[in-house]
Design an enzyme around this catalytic site. Structure first.
Site, PDB file in Angstrom:
ATOM      1  N   ASP A 160       0.839  -1.214  -0.242  1.00 46.18           N
ATOM      2  CA  ASP A 160       0.089   0.064  -0.086  1.00 46.18           C
ATOM      3  C   ASP A 160       0.895   1.127  -0.182  1.00 46.18           C
ATOM      4  O   ASP A 160       2.009   1.177   0.306  1.00 46.18           O
ATOM      5  CB  ASP A 160      -0.864   0.061   1.413  1.00 46.18           C
ATOM      6  CG  ASP A 160      -1.937  -1.188   1.202  1.00 46.18           C
ATOM      7  OD1 ASP A 160      -2.148  -1.455   0.011  1.00 46.18           O
ATOM      8  OD2 ASP A 160      -2.776  -1.194   2.113  1.00 46.18           O
ATOM      9  N   LYS A 208      -3.894   2.296  -2.401  1.00 45.62           N
ATOM     10  CA  LYS A 208      -5.014   2.329  -1.075  1.00 45.62           C
ATOM     11  C   LYS A 208      -4.590   3.231   0.067  1.00 45.62           C
ATOM     12  O   LYS A 208      -4.309   2.992   0.879  1.00 45.62           O
ATOM     13  CB  LYS A 208      -4.429   0.822  -0.425  1.00 45.62           C
ATOM     14  CG  LYS A 208      -4.777  -0.341  -1.738  1.00 45.62           C
ATOM     15  CD  LYS A 208      -6.220  -0.091  -2.297  1.00 45.62           C
ATOM     16  CE  LYS A 208      -7.429  -0.502  -1.172  1.00 45.62           C
ATOM     17  NZ  LYS A 208      -8.953  -0.111  -1.727  1.00 45.62           N
ATOM     18  N   THR A 245      -1.135  -2.006  15.100  1.00 43.79           N
ATOM     19  CA  THR A 245      -2.240  -1.006  14.285  1.00 43.79           C
ATOM     20  C   THR A 245      -1.988   0.360  15.087  1.00 43.79           C
ATOM     21  O   THR A 245      -1.442   0.542  16.053  1.00 43.79           O
ATOM     22  CB  THR A 245      -3.666  -1.423  14.898  1.00 43.79           C
ATOM     23  OG1 THR A 245      -4.610  -0.563  14.046  1.00 43.79           O
ATOM     24  CG2 THR A 245      -4.176  -1.436  16.302  1.00 43.79           C
ATOM     25  N   MET A 290      -8.607   7.450  10.151  1.00 41.83           N
ATOM     26  CA  MET A 290      -8.568   8.548   9.033  1.00 41.83           C
ATOM     27  C   MET A 290      -9.721   9.565   9.299  1.00 41.83           C
ATOM     28  O   MET A 290     -10.571   9.861   8.573  1.00 41.83           O
ATOM     29  CB  MET A 290      -9.064   7.722   7.978  1.00 41.83           C
ATOM     30  CG  MET A 290      -8.014   6.798   7.454  1.00 41.83           C
ATOM     31  SD  MET A 290      -8.581   5.488   6.180  1.00 41.83           S
ATOM     32  CE  MET A 290      -9.748   4.535   7.248  1.00 41.83           C
TER      33      MET A 290
END
Length: 495
Positions: A259, A281, A342, A394
Protein backbone atom coordinates in the site's frame (compact mmCIF):
# COMPACT_ATOMS: atom_id res chain seq x y z
CA UNK A 1 49.10 5.59 -8.22
CA UNK A 2 47.63 5.58 -4.69
CA UNK A 3 44.21 4.02 -4.36
CA UNK A 4 42.37 5.31 -1.30
CA UNK A 5 39.65 3.37 0.48
CA UNK A 6 36.15 4.54 -0.31
CA UNK A 7 34.52 5.88 2.90
CA UNK A 8 31.41 3.74 2.37
CA UNK A 9 33.34 0.51 1.82
CA UNK A 10 34.73 -2.01 4.27
CA UNK A 11 38.45 -1.91 5.00
CA UNK A 12 38.42 -5.57 6.05
CA UNK A 13 37.06 -8.50 4.08
CA UNK A 14 34.80 -10.72 6.21
CA UNK A 15 35.65 -14.41 5.90
CA UNK A 16 35.67 -17.65 7.88
CA UNK A 17 38.85 -19.68 8.50
CA UNK A 18 38.57 -23.45 8.14
CA UNK A 19 40.22 -24.74 11.34
CA UNK A 20 38.90 -28.30 11.71
CA UNK A 21 41.92 -30.44 12.61
CA UNK A 22 44.24 -27.40 12.60
CA UNK A 23 45.89 -25.61 15.52
CA UNK A 24 45.17 -22.11 16.77
CA UNK A 25 48.12 -20.65 18.65
CA UNK A 26 47.52 -18.27 21.56
CA UNK A 27 50.44 -16.42 23.11
CA UNK A 28 49.69 -14.99 26.56
CA UNK A 29 48.86 -16.09 30.06
CA UNK A 30 46.26 -13.63 31.29
CA UNK A 31 42.56 -12.83 31.00
CA UNK A 32 42.69 -11.75 27.34
CA UNK A 33 44.39 -15.00 26.37
CA UNK A 34 41.64 -16.87 28.21
CA UNK A 35 38.96 -14.88 26.36
CA UNK A 36 40.45 -15.78 22.99
CA UNK A 37 40.81 -19.42 24.02
CA UNK A 38 37.13 -19.54 24.96
CA UNK A 39 36.24 -18.06 21.57
CA UNK A 40 38.33 -20.63 19.69
CA UNK A 41 36.81 -23.39 21.83
CA UNK A 42 33.52 -22.76 19.99
CA UNK A 43 35.21 -24.48 16.99
CA UNK A 44 36.77 -27.91 16.42
CA UNK A 45 40.29 -26.44 16.28
CA UNK A 46 43.06 -27.62 18.59
CA UNK A 47 44.21 -24.93 21.00
CA UNK A 48 47.90 -24.43 21.81
CA UNK A 49 48.73 -21.80 24.44
CA UNK A 50 52.19 -20.44 25.21
CA UNK A 51 52.56 -18.11 28.20
CA UNK A 52 55.59 -15.78 27.81
CA UNK A 53 58.69 -16.63 29.78
CA UNK A 54 58.58 -15.24 33.30
CA UNK A 55 54.77 -14.90 33.30
CA UNK A 56 52.67 -17.09 35.57
CA UNK A 57 49.47 -18.20 33.76
CA UNK A 58 46.24 -17.10 35.45
CA UNK A 59 44.38 -19.71 37.49
CA UNK A 60 41.34 -19.35 35.23
CA UNK A 61 43.43 -20.11 32.14
CA UNK A 62 45.01 -23.14 33.81
CA UNK A 63 41.59 -24.48 34.80
CA UNK A 64 40.29 -23.92 31.24
CA UNK A 65 43.19 -25.96 29.85
CA UNK A 66 42.64 -28.77 32.37
CA UNK A 67 38.89 -28.91 31.68
CA UNK A 68 39.29 -28.95 27.91
CA UNK A 69 42.43 -31.04 27.57
CA UNK A 70 44.31 -28.28 25.73
CA UNK A 71 48.06 -27.60 25.51
CA UNK A 72 49.74 -24.98 27.76
CA UNK A 73 53.38 -24.30 28.45
CA UNK A 74 55.51 -21.36 29.58
CA UNK A 75 58.54 -20.06 27.72
CA UNK A 76 59.63 -18.52 24.42
CA UNK A 77 58.18 -19.62 21.09
CA UNK A 78 59.96 -22.60 19.52
CA UNK A 79 59.80 -24.06 16.02
CA UNK A 80 57.54 -26.90 17.13
CA UNK A 81 54.97 -24.39 18.44
CA UNK A 82 54.13 -23.49 14.83
CA UNK A 83 53.38 -27.03 13.64
CA UNK A 84 50.01 -27.16 11.84
CA UNK A 85 49.08 -23.65 13.09
CA UNK A 86 46.39 -22.02 10.94
CA UNK A 87 46.17 -18.67 12.77
CA UNK A 88 47.43 -17.05 15.96
CA UNK A 89 46.45 -14.62 18.71
CA UNK A 90 48.88 -12.54 20.75
CA UNK A 91 47.73 -11.25 24.12
CA UNK A 92 50.74 -10.58 26.38
CA UNK A 93 49.57 -7.08 27.34
CA UNK A 94 53.04 -5.59 26.68
CA UNK A 95 53.21 -3.38 23.58
CA UNK A 96 56.86 -4.10 22.72
CA UNK A 97 56.58 -7.82 23.34
CA UNK A 98 53.30 -7.99 21.37
CA UNK A 99 54.97 -6.39 18.36
CA UNK A 100 57.99 -8.70 18.50
CA UNK A 101 55.92 -11.87 18.81
CA UNK A 102 53.53 -10.76 16.05
CA UNK A 103 56.49 -10.22 13.71
CA UNK A 104 57.87 -13.65 14.58
CA UNK A 105 54.54 -15.33 13.78
CA UNK A 106 53.98 -13.31 10.61
CA UNK A 107 57.42 -14.39 9.35
CA UNK A 108 56.00 -17.91 9.31
CA UNK A 109 53.19 -16.68 7.00
CA UNK A 110 50.60 -17.26 9.71
CA UNK A 111 47.82 -14.64 10.08
CA UNK A 112 47.99 -12.99 13.48
CA UNK A 113 45.62 -10.99 15.68
CA UNK A 114 47.11 -8.83 18.45
CA UNK A 115 44.57 -8.00 21.14
CA UNK A 116 43.77 -4.26 21.37
CA UNK A 117 46.45 -3.36 18.79
CA UNK A 118 44.59 -3.16 15.46
CA UNK A 119 47.62 -1.76 13.59
CA UNK A 120 49.39 -5.09 14.21
CA UNK A 121 46.44 -7.31 13.15
CA UNK A 122 46.12 -9.30 9.94
CA UNK A 123 42.54 -10.18 10.90
CA UNK A 124 39.97 -9.12 13.48
CA UNK A 125 37.82 -11.26 15.76
CA UNK A 126 34.11 -10.56 15.41
CA UNK A 127 31.38 -10.82 17.99
CA UNK A 128 30.00 -14.31 17.46
CA UNK A 129 26.51 -15.81 17.62
CA UNK A 130 27.04 -19.56 17.43
CA UNK A 131 24.44 -22.30 17.05
CA UNK A 132 26.64 -24.92 15.37
CA UNK A 133 26.82 -25.47 12.48
CA UNK A 134 25.43 -21.92 12.10
CA UNK A 135 27.66 -19.01 13.04
CA UNK A 136 26.95 -15.30 12.68
CA UNK A 137 30.03 -13.09 12.91
CA UNK A 138 29.59 -9.36 13.56
CA UNK A 139 32.29 -6.79 12.85
CA UNK A 140 31.96 -3.04 13.33
CA UNK A 141 34.92 -1.54 11.39
CA UNK A 142 36.57 0.15 14.35
CA UNK A 143 33.34 1.23 16.09
CA UNK A 144 34.38 -0.81 19.10
CA UNK A 145 33.54 -4.04 20.91
CA UNK A 146 30.59 -2.55 22.82
CA UNK A 147 28.64 -2.00 19.59
CA UNK A 148 29.62 -5.46 18.34
CA UNK A 149 28.35 -7.06 21.54
CA UNK A 150 25.10 -5.05 21.35
CA UNK A 151 24.54 -6.35 17.82
CA UNK A 152 25.43 -9.86 18.94
CA UNK A 153 22.74 -9.75 21.64
CA UNK A 154 20.11 -8.39 19.24
CA UNK A 155 20.91 -10.86 16.46
CA UNK A 156 21.18 -13.71 18.95
CA UNK A 157 17.72 -12.90 20.31
CA UNK A 158 16.30 -12.97 16.77
CA UNK A 159 17.73 -16.43 16.01
CA UNK A 160 15.94 -19.53 17.17
CA UNK A 161 18.01 -21.71 19.57
CA UNK A 162 17.15 -24.61 17.21
CA UNK A 163 18.73 -22.94 14.17
CA UNK A 164 21.77 -25.20 14.50
CA UNK A 165 19.67 -28.37 14.44
CA UNK A 166 17.80 -27.04 11.40
CA UNK A 167 21.08 -26.28 9.62
CA UNK A 168 22.43 -29.77 10.38
CA UNK A 169 19.28 -31.32 8.96
CA UNK A 170 19.64 -29.15 5.85
CA UNK A 171 23.21 -30.40 5.43
CA UNK A 172 21.91 -33.99 5.61
CA UNK A 173 19.44 -33.27 2.78
CA UNK A 174 21.67 -31.14 0.56
CA UNK A 175 23.13 -33.93 -1.57
CA UNK A 176 19.74 -35.62 -1.97
CA UNK A 177 18.17 -32.35 -3.11
CA UNK A 178 20.95 -31.72 -5.64
CA UNK A 179 20.45 -35.18 -7.15
CA UNK A 180 16.64 -35.02 -7.14
CA UNK A 181 15.71 -31.46 -8.15
CA UNK A 182 16.97 -29.25 -10.98
CA UNK A 183 18.50 -25.88 -10.17
CA UNK A 184 16.18 -22.89 -10.04
CA UNK A 185 12.59 -22.57 -8.92
CA UNK A 186 12.12 -26.21 -7.81
CA UNK A 187 15.06 -26.14 -5.43
CA UNK A 188 14.15 -22.69 -4.14
CA UNK A 189 10.61 -23.88 -3.45
CA UNK A 190 11.91 -26.87 -1.51
CA UNK A 191 14.32 -24.86 0.62
CA UNK A 192 11.67 -22.20 1.25
CA UNK A 193 9.38 -24.90 2.64
CA UNK A 194 12.26 -26.51 4.51
CA UNK A 195 13.37 -23.36 6.34
CA UNK A 196 10.00 -21.69 6.77
CA UNK A 197 7.33 -24.35 6.78
CA UNK A 198 6.52 -27.66 8.45
CA UNK A 199 10.16 -28.79 8.63
CA UNK A 200 11.20 -25.70 10.55
CA UNK A 201 8.20 -25.93 12.89
CA UNK A 202 8.95 -29.58 13.70
CA UNK A 203 12.59 -28.77 14.51
CA UNK A 204 11.46 -25.85 16.68
CA UNK A 205 9.45 -28.22 18.87
CA UNK A 206 12.28 -30.78 18.94
CA UNK A 207 10.56 -33.46 16.81
CA UNK A 208 13.28 -34.46 14.34
CA UNK A 209 11.36 -37.48 13.05
CA UNK A 210 8.44 -35.26 12.03
CA UNK A 211 10.93 -32.81 10.53
CA UNK A 212 12.43 -35.54 8.33
CA UNK A 213 8.96 -36.78 7.32
CA UNK A 214 7.99 -33.23 6.32
CA UNK A 215 11.26 -32.78 4.41
CA UNK A 216 10.66 -36.02 2.49
CA UNK A 217 7.12 -34.89 1.65
CA UNK A 218 8.34 -31.48 0.51
CA UNK A 219 10.99 -33.15 -1.66
CA UNK A 220 8.41 -35.34 -3.38
CA UNK A 221 6.09 -32.38 -3.99
CA UNK A 222 8.78 -29.90 -5.10
CA UNK A 223 8.29 -28.57 -8.60
CA UNK A 224 4.50 -28.67 -8.32
CA UNK A 225 3.32 -25.03 -8.38
CA UNK A 226 1.79 -24.15 -5.02
CA UNK A 227 1.11 -20.46 -4.60
CA UNK A 228 0.87 -18.97 -1.15
CA UNK A 229 -0.20 -15.54 0.10
CA UNK A 230 0.64 -13.78 3.34
CA UNK A 231 -1.53 -10.83 4.36
CA UNK A 232 1.06 -8.91 6.37
CA UNK A 233 0.63 -5.97 8.72
CA UNK A 234 3.46 -3.49 8.17
CA UNK A 235 2.64 -1.61 11.37
CA UNK A 236 2.32 2.16 11.57
CA UNK A 237 5.42 2.82 9.45
CA UNK A 238 8.48 2.60 11.71
CA UNK A 239 10.75 -0.18 10.47
CA UNK A 240 11.58 -1.38 13.98
CA UNK A 241 7.86 -1.90 14.74
CA UNK A 242 7.63 -4.60 12.05
CA UNK A 243 7.26 -8.05 13.63
CA UNK A 244 9.93 -10.74 13.27
CA UNK A 245 7.42 -12.96 11.47
CA UNK A 246 6.68 -10.20 8.98
CA UNK A 247 10.41 -9.79 8.30
CA UNK A 248 10.75 -13.53 7.81
CA UNK A 249 7.95 -13.86 5.26
CA UNK A 250 9.18 -10.76 3.38
CA UNK A 251 12.41 -12.66 2.76
CA UNK A 252 10.41 -15.56 1.27
CA UNK A 253 8.24 -13.59 -1.14
CA UNK A 254 8.53 -13.79 -4.91
CA UNK A 255 6.17 -10.80 -5.18
CA UNK A 256 5.34 -7.97 -2.75
CA UNK A 257 2.12 -5.98 -3.17
CA UNK A 258 2.26 -2.91 -0.93
CA UNK A 259 0.00 0.00 0.00
CA UNK A 260 0.97 3.64 -0.44
CA UNK A 261 1.24 4.19 3.33
CA UNK A 262 3.92 1.48 3.69
CA UNK A 263 7.35 3.20 3.71
CA UNK A 264 9.99 2.20 1.19
CA UNK A 265 12.29 1.13 4.03
CA UNK A 266 9.83 -1.58 5.05
CA UNK A 267 9.30 -2.76 1.46
CA UNK A 268 13.09 -2.92 1.05
CA UNK A 269 13.24 -5.60 3.76
CA UNK A 270 11.93 -8.06 1.20
CA UNK A 271 14.05 -10.45 -0.83
CA UNK A 272 16.33 -8.52 -3.14
CA UNK A 273 15.01 -10.16 -6.30
CA UNK A 274 11.32 -10.02 -5.33
CA UNK A 275 8.98 -8.21 -7.72
CA UNK A 276 7.48 -5.16 -5.97
CA UNK A 277 4.10 -3.86 -7.05
CA UNK A 278 2.59 -0.67 -5.53
CA UNK A 279 -1.18 -0.91 -5.29
CA UNK A 280 -1.99 2.49 -3.74
CA UNK A 281 -4.83 2.25 -1.21
CA UNK A 282 -4.74 5.59 0.56
CA UNK A 283 -7.02 8.62 0.45
CA UNK A 284 -6.67 10.29 -2.95
CA UNK A 285 -4.23 7.61 -4.16
CA UNK A 286 -6.07 4.52 -5.46
CA UNK A 287 -3.76 3.12 -8.13
CA UNK A 288 -5.71 -0.17 -8.11
CA UNK A 289 -9.25 -0.90 -7.01
CA UNK A 290 -9.89 -3.52 -4.36
CA UNK A 291 -11.34 -5.92 -6.94
CA UNK A 292 -8.19 -5.50 -9.07
CA UNK A 293 -6.02 -6.30 -6.05
CA UNK A 294 -8.12 -9.39 -5.28
CA UNK A 295 -7.78 -10.55 -8.89
CA UNK A 296 -4.00 -9.95 -8.85
CA UNK A 297 -3.54 -11.94 -5.64
CA UNK A 298 -5.45 -14.88 -7.09
CA UNK A 299 -3.63 -14.70 -10.43
CA UNK A 300 -0.19 -14.67 -8.76
CA UNK A 301 -1.20 -17.52 -6.46
CA UNK A 302 -2.39 -19.60 -9.41
CA UNK A 303 1.03 -19.06 -11.00
CA UNK A 304 2.64 -20.70 -7.96
CA UNK A 305 4.07 -17.44 -6.62
CA UNK A 306 4.71 -16.77 -2.94
CA UNK A 307 3.11 -13.38 -2.36
CA UNK A 308 3.24 -10.88 0.48
CA UNK A 309 0.33 -8.45 0.57
CA UNK A 310 1.82 -5.68 2.70
CA UNK A 311 -0.71 -3.46 4.45
CA UNK A 312 -0.27 -0.48 6.74
CA UNK A 313 -1.03 -1.23 10.39
CA UNK A 314 -2.86 -4.51 10.91
CA UNK A 315 -4.52 -6.19 7.90
CA UNK A 316 -7.64 -7.10 9.89
CA UNK A 317 -8.38 -3.55 11.07
CA UNK A 318 -9.76 -1.42 8.21
CA UNK A 319 -7.38 -3.24 5.85
CA UNK A 320 -10.11 -4.93 3.76
CA UNK A 321 -8.39 -8.23 4.41
CA UNK A 322 -11.79 -9.91 4.63
CA UNK A 323 -12.41 -9.32 0.92
CA UNK A 324 -8.96 -10.58 -0.03
CA UNK A 325 -9.30 -13.70 2.14
CA UNK A 326 -12.68 -14.44 0.57
CA UNK A 327 -11.21 -14.18 -2.94
CA UNK A 328 -8.24 -16.42 -2.07
CA UNK A 329 -10.47 -18.94 -0.32
CA UNK A 330 -12.81 -19.11 -3.31
CA UNK A 331 -9.86 -19.72 -5.65
CA UNK A 332 -8.33 -22.39 -3.40
CA UNK A 333 -5.16 -20.37 -2.75
CA UNK A 334 -3.54 -21.06 0.63
CA UNK A 335 -2.94 -18.00 2.77
CA UNK A 336 -2.27 -16.80 6.28
CA UNK A 337 -2.47 -13.51 8.16
CA UNK A 338 0.59 -11.96 9.83
CA UNK A 339 -0.70 -9.37 12.31
CA UNK A 340 0.82 -5.93 12.65
CA UNK A 341 0.77 -3.11 15.18
CA UNK A 342 -2.27 -1.01 14.41
CA UNK A 343 -2.02 2.79 14.41
CA UNK A 344 -4.26 3.22 17.45
CA UNK A 345 -1.76 1.32 19.60
CA UNK A 346 1.19 3.26 18.17
CA UNK A 347 -0.56 6.60 18.75
CA UNK A 348 -1.41 5.65 22.33
CA UNK A 349 2.21 4.60 22.94
CA UNK A 350 3.49 7.90 21.53
CA UNK A 351 1.52 9.85 24.13
CA UNK A 352 1.81 7.30 26.97
CA UNK A 353 -1.95 7.16 26.77
CA UNK A 354 -3.90 4.32 28.45
CA UNK A 355 -6.60 3.12 26.08
CA UNK A 356 -8.29 1.38 28.98
CA UNK A 357 -8.20 2.59 32.56
CA UNK A 358 -9.54 0.79 35.60
CA UNK A 359 -12.72 2.42 36.82
CA UNK A 360 -12.83 4.81 33.86
CA UNK A 361 -12.75 2.98 30.51
CA UNK A 362 -13.10 -0.79 30.16
CA UNK A 363 -13.86 -0.99 26.43
CA UNK A 364 -12.19 0.24 23.24
CA UNK A 365 -13.83 1.09 19.91
CA UNK A 366 -12.03 1.10 16.54
CA UNK A 367 -13.90 3.12 13.94
CA UNK A 368 -13.52 5.53 11.05
CA UNK A 369 -14.95 9.01 10.84
CA UNK A 370 -16.99 7.93 7.84
CA UNK A 371 -19.12 5.75 10.14
CA UNK A 372 -20.71 9.00 11.34
CA UNK A 373 -21.92 10.00 7.87
CA UNK A 374 -25.42 8.54 8.11
CA UNK A 375 -28.50 10.08 9.67
CA UNK A 376 -28.43 7.66 12.61
CA UNK A 377 -25.60 7.50 15.11
CA UNK A 378 -23.79 4.13 14.95
CA UNK A 379 -24.05 1.80 17.94
CA UNK A 380 -20.51 2.59 19.10
CA UNK A 381 -21.43 6.27 19.57
CA UNK A 382 -23.85 5.24 22.29
CA UNK A 383 -21.11 3.13 23.92
CA UNK A 384 -18.97 6.28 24.07
CA UNK A 385 -21.51 7.81 26.46
CA UNK A 386 -20.76 5.01 28.94
CA UNK A 387 -17.04 5.76 28.99
CA UNK A 388 -15.59 3.67 26.12
CA UNK A 389 -12.41 4.96 24.48
CA UNK A 390 -12.88 5.72 20.78
CA UNK A 391 -10.02 5.37 18.28
CA UNK A 392 -10.99 7.11 15.03
CA UNK A 393 -8.95 6.15 11.95
CA UNK A 394 -8.67 8.59 9.05
CA UNK A 395 -10.65 11.11 11.07
CA UNK A 396 -8.97 14.42 10.22
CA UNK A 397 -11.43 15.56 7.55
CA UNK A 398 -14.53 14.73 9.60
CA UNK A 399 -13.25 15.65 13.07
CA UNK A 400 -15.57 18.64 13.51
CA UNK A 401 -18.62 16.62 12.44
CA UNK A 402 -17.70 13.72 14.72
CA UNK A 403 -17.22 16.06 17.70
CA UNK A 404 -20.44 17.94 17.08
CA UNK A 405 -22.60 14.87 16.74
CA UNK A 406 -21.07 13.20 19.80
CA UNK A 407 -21.71 16.31 21.88
CA UNK A 408 -25.26 16.50 20.57
CA UNK A 409 -25.71 12.88 21.60
CA UNK A 410 -24.70 13.74 25.15
CA UNK A 411 -20.91 13.19 25.33
CA UNK A 412 -19.48 15.97 27.51
CA UNK A 413 -17.64 18.73 25.65
CA UNK A 414 -14.76 18.48 28.12
CA UNK A 415 -14.04 14.84 27.23
CA UNK A 416 -10.30 14.48 26.60
CA UNK A 417 -9.02 14.16 23.02
CA UNK A 418 -5.62 13.22 21.54
CA UNK A 419 -4.58 13.55 17.89
CA UNK A 420 -1.45 11.89 16.44
CA UNK A 421 -0.19 12.24 12.89
CA UNK A 422 2.30 9.61 11.62
CA UNK A 423 1.93 7.49 14.77
CA UNK A 424 4.96 5.44 15.73
CA UNK A 425 7.35 7.39 13.48
CA UNK A 426 10.07 9.95 14.21
CA UNK A 427 8.20 12.65 12.27
CA UNK A 428 4.99 12.29 14.28
CA UNK A 429 2.95 15.28 15.42
CA UNK A 430 0.93 15.15 18.64
CA UNK A 431 -1.96 17.41 19.62
CA UNK A 432 -4.21 17.41 22.68
CA UNK A 433 -7.35 19.10 23.84
CA UNK A 434 -11.03 18.56 24.58
CA UNK A 435 -13.90 17.31 22.47
CA UNK A 436 -15.07 20.90 21.93
CA UNK A 437 -11.60 21.73 20.51
CA UNK A 438 -11.68 18.98 17.86
CA UNK A 439 -13.13 21.33 15.26
CA UNK A 440 -9.78 23.19 15.32
CA UNK A 441 -8.13 20.16 13.67
CA UNK A 442 -9.15 21.46 10.24
CA UNK A 443 -6.96 24.54 10.87
CA UNK A 444 -3.81 22.41 11.19
CA UNK A 445 -2.94 22.41 7.49
CA UNK A 446 0.58 21.18 8.27
CA UNK A 447 -0.79 17.67 8.90
CA UNK A 448 -0.32 15.70 5.69
CA UNK A 449 0.17 12.16 6.99
CA UNK A 450 -2.36 9.68 8.37
CA UNK A 451 -4.12 11.04 11.47
CA UNK A 452 -5.45 9.07 14.44
CA UNK A 453 -7.99 10.69 16.79
CA UNK A 454 -8.54 9.18 20.24
CA UNK A 455 -11.50 10.32 22.37
CA UNK A 456 -12.42 9.38 25.93
CA UNK A 457 -11.91 9.98 29.63
CA UNK A 458 -8.88 7.64 29.68
CA UNK A 459 -7.08 10.09 27.35
CA UNK A 460 -6.75 12.51 30.28
CA UNK A 461 -3.98 10.23 31.59
CA UNK A 462 -1.73 10.96 28.58
CA UNK A 463 1.67 12.63 28.76
CA UNK A 464 1.41 16.08 27.19
CA UNK A 465 4.99 17.38 27.34
CA UNK A 466 5.55 16.94 23.59
CA UNK A 467 1.98 17.63 22.44
CA UNK A 468 0.60 20.96 21.20
CA UNK A 469 -2.89 22.18 22.12
CA UNK A 470 -5.42 21.65 19.34
CA UNK A 471 -6.76 25.19 19.75
CA UNK A 472 -3.35 26.86 19.32
CA UNK A 473 -2.32 26.29 15.74
CA UNK A 474 1.42 26.86 15.06
CA UNK A 475 1.94 28.69 18.38
CA UNK A 476 4.40 27.82 21.06
CA UNK A 477 2.90 26.82 24.36
CA UNK A 478 4.85 29.63 26.05
CA UNK A 479 3.12 32.25 23.85
CA UNK A 480 -0.32 31.54 25.27
CA UNK A 481 -1.90 30.12 28.40
CA UNK A 482 -1.43 26.36 28.57
CA UNK A 483 -4.53 24.35 27.77
CA UNK A 484 -4.85 21.60 30.34
CA UNK A 485 -6.96 18.52 29.78
CA UNK A 486 -9.74 18.51 32.36
CA UNK A 487 -10.64 15.21 33.97
CA UNK A 488 -14.25 14.24 33.76
CA UNK A 489 -16.29 13.49 36.87
CA UNK A 490 -16.07 9.80 36.00
CA UNK A 491 -12.28 9.81 36.13
CA UNK A 492 -12.13 11.99 39.26
CA UNK A 493 -14.29 9.41 41.01
CA UNK A 494 -11.95 6.58 39.88
CA UNK A 495 -8.85 8.44 40.99
Amino acid sequence: MIVRAHPARLTAFPAFFRVDGAVVLIVGGGEEALNKARLVAETTAQIRIVAPEGEQPDAGLVQFVLDGGYSLRTGTLQDYDFTNVKLAFVATGDAVRDGQIAAQIRARHIPVNVVDRPHLCDFFTPALVAHAPVAVAIGTEGAGPVLAQKLRREIGAALSPQIGALAQLAADYREKVEHTLPQGAARRQFWNEFFNGAVMRAVERGDLKAARDSADAALSEAGIPSGYVWLVGAGPGAEDLLTLRAQRVLMQADVILYDALVPEGVVAMGRRDAVRIPVGKRKGCHSKSQSEINHLLVELGMQGKRVVRLKSGDPLIFGRAGEEMAALRAAGIAFEVVPGITSAFAAAADMNLPLTLRGVASSLIFTTGHDMAGDELPDWARLALSGATIAVYMGASVAASVAGRLMNAGLHEDTAVAVVENAGRDDRTMLHGLLKDLAHLENHKELSGPVMVIIGDAVAGASLEHARPLAQQQQQVSDAPSLRVTRSKTQEKAL
